[in-house]
Design a protein around this motif. Sequence first.
Motif, PDB file in Angstrom:
ATOM      1  N   TYR A   1      -4.885   7.995   1.008  1.00  0.00           N
ATOM      2  CA  TYR A   1      -4.409   7.496   2.302  1.00  0.00           C
ATOM      3  C   TYR A   1      -4.095   6.008   2.212  1.00  0.00           C
ATOM      4  O   TYR A   1      -4.693   5.299   1.403  1.00  0.00           O
ATOM      5  CB  TYR A   1      -5.502   7.613   3.370  1.00  0.00           C
ATOM      6  CG  TYR A   1      -5.809   9.002   3.852  1.00  0.00           C
ATOM      7  CD1 TYR A   1      -5.209   9.505   5.005  1.00  0.00           C
ATOM      8  CD2 TYR A   1      -6.727   9.800   3.186  1.00  0.00           C
ATOM      9  CE1 TYR A   1      -5.515  10.777   5.470  1.00  0.00           C
ATOM     10  CE2 TYR A   1      -7.029  11.081   3.645  1.00  0.00           C
ATOM     11  CZ  TYR A   1      -6.418  11.556   4.786  1.00  0.00           C
ATOM     12  OH  TYR A   1      -6.722  12.818   5.246  1.00  0.00           O
ATOM     13  N   THR A   2      -3.181   5.541   3.046  1.00  0.00           N
ATOM     14  CA  THR A   2      -3.056   4.097   3.260  1.00  0.00           C
ATOM     15  C   THR A   2      -3.387   3.816   4.720  1.00  0.00           C
ATOM     16  O   THR A   2      -3.201   4.669   5.584  1.00  0.00           O
ATOM     17  CB  THR A   2      -1.628   3.561   3.025  1.00  0.00           C
ATOM     18  OG1 THR A   2      -0.782   3.988   4.117  1.00  0.00           O
ATOM     19  CG2 THR A   2      -1.042   4.062   1.719  1.00  0.00           C
ATOM     20  N   VAL A   3      -3.864   2.610   4.987  1.00  0.00           N
ATOM     21  CA  VAL A   3      -4.059   2.187   6.379  1.00  0.00           C
ATOM     22  C   VAL A   3      -2.847   1.357   6.792  1.00  0.00           C
ATOM     23  O   VAL A   3      -2.121   0.849   5.939  1.00  0.00           O
ATOM     24  CB  VAL A   3      -5.343   1.334   6.540  1.00  0.00           C
ATOM     25  CG1 VAL A   3      -6.576   2.131   6.180  1.00  0.00           C
ATOM     26  CG2 VAL A   3      -5.265   0.054   5.729  1.00  0.00           C
TER      27      VAL A   3
ATOM     28  N   ARG B   1       7.099   0.143   8.800  1.00  0.00           N
ATOM     29  CA  ARG B   1       5.728  -0.335   8.650  1.00  0.00           C
ATOM     30  C   ARG B   1       4.823   0.832   9.000  1.00  0.00           C
ATOM     31  O   ARG B   1       5.124   1.614   9.911  1.00  0.00           O
ATOM     32  CB  ARG B   1       5.455  -1.491   9.637  1.00  0.00           C
ATOM     33  CG  ARG B   1       6.409  -2.672   9.486  1.00  0.00           C
ATOM     34  CD  ARG B   1       6.180  -3.406   8.191  1.00  0.00           C
ATOM     35  NE  ARG B   1       4.837  -3.924   8.039  1.00  0.00           N
ATOM     36  CZ  ARG B   1       4.431  -5.116   8.486  1.00  0.00           C
ATOM     37  NH1 ARG B   1       5.275  -5.910   9.100  1.00  0.00           N
ATOM     38  NH2 ARG B   1       3.176  -5.518   8.295  1.00  0.00           N
ATOM     39  N   THR B   2       3.696   0.947   8.285  1.00  0.00           N
ATOM     40  CA  THR B   2       2.802   2.061   8.566  1.00  0.00           C
ATOM     41  C   THR B   2       2.220   1.920   9.971  1.00  0.00           C
ATOM     42  O   THR B   2       1.735   0.854  10.340  1.00  0.00           O
ATOM     43  CB  THR B   2       1.682   2.109   7.510  1.00  0.00           C
ATOM     44  OG1 THR B   2       2.289   2.212   6.222  1.00  0.00           O
ATOM     45  CG2 THR B   2       0.770   3.312   7.733  1.00  0.00           C
ATOM     46  N   LEU B   3       2.316   2.994  10.742  1.00  0.00           N
ATOM     47  CA  LEU B   3       1.825   2.971  12.121  1.00  0.00           C
ATOM     48  C   LEU B   3       0.436   3.600  12.197  1.00  0.00           C
ATOM     49  O   LEU B   3      -0.445   3.133  12.911  1.00  0.00           O
ATOM     50  CB  LEU B   3       2.801   3.759  13.001  1.00  0.00           C
ATOM     51  CG  LEU B   3       2.440   3.932  14.470  1.00  0.00           C
ATOM     52  CD1 LEU B   3       2.368   2.581  15.165  1.00  0.00           C
ATOM     53  CD2 LEU B   3       3.461   4.823  15.168  1.00  0.00           C
TER      54      LEU B   3
ATOM     55  N   LYS C   1       0.833  -1.209   0.000  1.00  0.00           N
ATOM     56  CA  LYS C   1       0.000   0.000   0.000  1.00  0.00           C
ATOM     57  C   LYS C   1       0.867   1.258   0.000  1.00  0.00           C
ATOM     58  O   LYS C   1       0.675   2.172  -0.813  1.00  0.00           O
ATOM     59  CB  LYS C   1      -0.935  -0.004   1.236  1.00  0.00           C
ATOM     60  CG  LYS C   1      -1.832  -1.225   1.283  1.00  0.00           C
ATOM     61  CD  LYS C   1      -2.674  -1.279   2.547  1.00  0.00           C
ATOM     62  CE  LYS C   1      -1.880  -1.537   3.817  1.00  0.00           C
ATOM     63  NZ  LYS C   1      -1.202  -2.858   3.858  1.00  0.00           N
ATOM     64  N   THR C   2       1.825   1.292   0.908  1.00  0.00           N
ATOM     65  CA  THR C   2       2.711   2.455   0.989  1.00  0.00           C
ATOM     66  C   THR C   2       3.519   2.601  -0.298  1.00  0.00           C
ATOM     67  O   THR C   2       3.695   3.711  -0.812  1.00  0.00           O
ATOM     68  CB  THR C   2       3.650   2.318   2.209  1.00  0.00           C
ATOM     69  OG1 THR C   2       2.840   2.268   3.392  1.00  0.00           O
ATOM     70  CG2 THR C   2       4.620   3.473   2.310  1.00  0.00           C
ATOM     71  N   THR C   3       3.958   1.468  -0.849  1.00  0.00           N
ATOM     72  CA  THR C   3       4.734   1.495  -2.095  1.00  0.00           C
ATOM     73  C   THR C   3       3.923   2.141  -3.224  1.00  0.00           C
ATOM     74  O   THR C   3       4.472   2.883  -4.037  1.00  0.00           O
ATOM     75  CB  THR C   3       5.165   0.058  -2.481  1.00  0.00           C
ATOM     76  OG1 THR C   3       5.801  -0.530  -1.343  1.00  0.00           O
ATOM     77  CG2 THR C   3       6.130   0.068  -3.644  1.00  0.00           C
TER      78      THR C   3
ATOM     79  N   PHE D   1      -0.933   6.203   9.181  1.00  0.00           N
ATOM     80  CA  PHE D   1      -1.343   6.272   7.778  1.00  0.00           C
ATOM     81  C   PHE D   1      -0.260   6.949   6.941  1.00  0.00           C
ATOM     82  O   PHE D   1       0.656   7.551   7.497  1.00  0.00           O
ATOM     83  CB  PHE D   1      -2.662   7.049   7.626  1.00  0.00           C
ATOM     84  CG  PHE D   1      -2.599   8.476   8.122  1.00  0.00           C
ATOM     85  CD1 PHE D   1      -2.136   9.494   7.295  1.00  0.00           C
ATOM     86  CD2 PHE D   1      -2.983   8.803   9.409  1.00  0.00           C
ATOM     87  CE1 PHE D   1      -2.071  10.807   7.741  1.00  0.00           C
ATOM     88  CE2 PHE D   1      -2.922  10.114   9.876  1.00  0.00           C
ATOM     89  CZ  PHE D   1      -2.470  11.121   9.042  1.00  0.00           C
ATOM     90  N   ASP D   2      -0.378   6.818   5.624  1.00  0.00           N
ATOM     91  CA  ASP D   2       0.356   7.680   4.697  1.00  0.00           C
ATOM     92  C   ASP D   2      -0.687   8.599   4.093  1.00  0.00           C
ATOM     93  O   ASP D   2      -1.848   8.210   3.929  1.00  0.00           O
ATOM     94  CB  ASP D   2       0.984   6.883   3.543  1.00  0.00           C
ATOM     95  CG  ASP D   2       1.959   5.817   4.011  1.00  0.00           C
ATOM     96  OD1 ASP D   2       2.991   6.179   4.591  1.00  0.00           O
ATOM     97  OD2 ASP D   2       1.672   4.627   3.780  1.00  0.00           O
ATOM     98  N   PHE D   3      -0.268   9.792   3.722  1.00  0.00           N
ATOM     99  CA  PHE D   3      -1.203  10.777   3.177  1.00  0.00           C
ATOM    100  C   PHE D   3      -0.552  11.508   2.024  1.00  0.00           C
ATOM    101  O   PHE D   3       0.564  12.008   2.137  1.00  0.00           O
ATOM    102  CB  PHE D   3      -1.582  11.775   4.278  1.00  0.00           C
ATOM    103  CG  PHE D   3      -2.371  12.975   3.785  1.00  0.00           C
ATOM    104  CD1 PHE D   3      -3.648  12.822   3.278  1.00  0.00           C
ATOM    105  CD2 PHE D   3      -1.829  14.252   3.853  1.00  0.00           C
ATOM    106  CE1 PHE D   3      -4.384  13.926   2.840  1.00  0.00           C
ATOM    107  CE2 PHE D   3      -2.552  15.364   3.419  1.00  0.00           C
ATOM    108  CZ  PHE D   3      -3.832  15.192   2.917  1.00  0.00           C
TER     109      PHE D   3
HETATM  110 MG   LIG Z   1       2.316   0.886   4.738  1.00  0.00          MG
END
Ligand SMILES: [Mg+2]
Lengths: 191, 174
Positions: free
Chosen positions: A77-79, A53-55, A25-27, A57-59
């Motif tokens: 966003y990612t979860v 690791r996502t803690l 997701k982050t990628t 979210f990413d925005f």
């Molecule tokens: Mg992530």
Amino acid sequence: MALINVAAREIHGKIVYYGPGLSGKTTNLQYIHSRIPSNTKGELLSIETETERTLFFDFLPIDLGKVHGFTIRFHLYTVPGQVLYERTRVAVLNGADGVVFVADASRDRLPDNLQSLRELAQNLTAQGKRFLDYPLVMQYNKMDLPQGLPTPVLDRYINTVKVPRFEASAITGKGVFETLRAISKLVVNKL
Amino acid sequence: MPQFDPEISRMVVVEEDQAQISACLQRLMADSGASYSMVIDRAGQILASESDEVRPEMVHLGALIANTYASTQEMARILKEDGFKTLFQEGMKEKIFTETVRGRWLLVVIFDKQSQVGMVKVLARRSSAVLANILDLVERRSTEVNSPRFRQVGKATIDTIDLLFKDDGCSDDE
Ligand SMILES: [Mg+2]
Ligand SMILES: Nc1nc2c(ncn2[C@@H]2O[C@H](COP(=O)(O)OP(=O)(O)OP(=O)(O)O)[C@@H](O)[C@H]2O)c(=O)[nH]1
């Protein structure tokens, strides 16, 4: 909830990348951020653990351009995918207009994909959304790996709801924009 | 925790609403001495903002505050509380006070040491009640607005989406 601001001539939408831990997701967001012109994007904000690791979210805010004088602005966003962060996923999913489900195509991750998908359906339902009409697309990620399941198998097990789905390798960018285009259209269709 | 109406999937803010919300924010800032205030929705999108100066970083701040608030609502659920109504961050230079508006939107006030925290809290609560009435109306009307104008924008946007991401340097047959 899409926001149409006639006064500011802006239309806003929120898209959430959901899926099991490490599915990519982050990628996806990192690739989008690296490829779109800087005048149409903001900074990528990532809240992650020491091990990346996502803690929370990413925005990434992006502009899709101006249409009939309206600026179309999406917030991506990612979860966090790790099982422990279930309640955090509920928080980040709040108010989403569309979801990209990023599945990990690796053979041994099939149960994790299914569990994450079930949880997504539950969370959307708890928010009062009808899962079957909800703007949703799927991405079968990590198709570059030799131990990946073939698409027909993934279709049969993961995409039982038969939403648009895309093969991808987020790390090289393959399928990333195809996925983003598809979900953007579904969200705009709901306006 | 208040439930969101599933049928409402959008908010349409017109000039008149914007003016009313702005007036409310301006009054709040004048009375409290705050330097910035905004109303965001639960997705973190800014409905309206008032500021002494241009602050582009507020897009990211809005996202963070909305997620933090949603996260505290989950904490409340775990503790079987009704929900937490406010957030407060206290920095050396600036402080951020956030008050919910009907649990569906958030009023964010940023101020420095020239303002008193207690005063900001009282005034924010009062403004939240005023905003609740305005936003209720906006929301109710948004469900009725089924304007062909937006449908047109929607169609044109879909074409734009095709164009925009085509040139991403990664053809899909890579
Ligand atoms: Mg992530
Ligand atoms: N081989 C391969 N690896 C990938 C691909 N996409 C992502 N990865 C790798 O998978 C790992 C996890 O990727 P992330 O994007 O951080 O995963 P995530 O879904 O955000 O994980 P959480 O934040 O824990 O939910 C990283 O090492 C990536 O480089 C892909 O398409 N192919």
